[in-house]
Design an enzyme around this catalytic site. Sequence first.
Site, mmCIF file in Angstrom:
data_model
loop_
_atom_site.group_PDB
_atom_site.id
_atom_site.type_symbol
_atom_site.label_atom_id
_atom_site.label_comp_id
_atom_site.label_asym_id
_atom_site.label_seq_id
_atom_site.Cartn_x
_atom_site.Cartn_y
_atom_site.Cartn_z
ATOM 1 C CD GLU A 64 91.738 -4.120 7.032
ATOM 2 O OE1 GLU A 64 92.547 -3.515 7.588
ATOM 3 O OE2 GLU A 64 91.468 -5.837 6.264
ATOM 4 C CB CYS A 106 97.218 0.656 9.102
ATOM 5 S SG CYS A 106 97.919 -1.294 9.055
#
Length: 509
Positions: free
Chosen positions: A262, A296
């Site tokens: 990720e 993010c």
Amino acid sequence: MNITEILTRLGIKETNSGTSTGNNWLETGGKNIVSYSPVNGQAIASVQVADEAAYESVMKKAEEAFVFWRTVPAPKRGEIVRQFGDALRAHKEDLGVLVSYEMGKSLQEGLGEVQEMIDICDFAVGLSRQLYGLTMHSERPNHRMYEQWHPMGIVGIISAFNFPVAVWSWNTALAWVCGNVCVWKPSSKTPLCAVACQHIIAKVLKDNDMPEGISSLLVGNAVGDKINNDKRIPLVSFTGSTRVGRIVSAAVATRFGRSILELGGNNAIIISKDADLEMSIIGAVFGAVGTAGQRCTSTRRLIIHEDIYEEFKNKLVKAYGQLRIGDPLDQHNHVGPLIDTAAVEQYTQAIAKGKKEGAEFVVEGGVLDSEAYTSGCYVKPCIAEVENHYEIVQEETFAPILYLIKYKTLDQAIALQNGVPQGLSSAIMTLNLREAEQFLSVAGSDCGIANVNIGTSGAEIGGAFGGEKETGGGRESGSDAWKAYMRRQTNTINYSNTLPLAQGIQFDL
């Protein structure tokens, strides 16, 4: 709100071991790292990092625990996760405050992060009775074929500072119900949150007479390389930058391990001329400044239709003028600090680079250095008009810098949205059904997450979370993400009194 009392209730001392297998906290020969709060620059507590001997001790306990844990029926494993969720409910307020104080996000976001942990525990408990395989028809008579899923072993979890507890829980809760044991290497910028979580799960394991190696903690930057290169760890889940993700991916792949990656995001919202502008402003502002732009999924780019560009820009500038920057534990404030002064330097460098490339700032940035911002980590959220091809726009800067880009047609907007190396989260604001469907079609967003009439920031645990391209392609949390934590096995059973071969092959003796 007494921070000292909260730390005590969470098991945090002035100096803490950063190595634990369950409730067994090891003193090591490693150095101490001090955790400083970006809220006020004050030292909170220190944590002793793991050395080589500590690492090997943890791995031995994890291997032993897996031999037992894999034989526990999945619903029974789910019961342990259920109790962990209840323990988190009891500690939600204290842990939420610690997340806010050590990381710097708002108290509401800190509490929300702990709620995500609780939610994934609930999800995992239900999942523990739904680890389904498939039954297939064999081409051979009196044969049965099916597939089943088995745990992989030790799962290494390397998490980032921006979600110091939630991302660990996404991985851990699923890995546990799947029959794996977990070794956690948290960010060295937020080690106390990890120590607190380990205290909470350790008590649950002890109360149930479970092996201590089911949940292990290893603090220290060097630990990451050990996990990545350790053949005893078949799966590594890494959350962090694309740059480091490349290193992790290569190391794990070299030993034929698996990785869940990720990595970076460079997320855009398309603002259509058919958008609800008031709703769009809320989504854009929170997406850009929430967690001080350190998610993010933070909104980095707004791609705005030319017909409403000036109107929307003016609304955005007005909204930024109402932002309150300060102590994130004060719920009247909208924006807290960046994680540390290194992040501040990256922010200022990005602004300078943007101006050099031609960015026109309609809301100027800058570092706040008055007596109210003693940590040196508070910055001004800023807005710049840019072109999508600018080098700085193609990069991810973990800070509240928002770029505005103009478009004419939806095809052009989608091309701009997709025209970056990252592919995590995306959104379109429109009341036009055709536009919404095109954005979600195979010719639309190339991101792992694509939203209509909500922003890019945040995700529900029920859906698989992750992205494409330089975001890494990993999936965590909901849907069928559990399959990433297990190995698939195909089984064939012959219940006849002969041995027919596949494809009708004859092999007579």
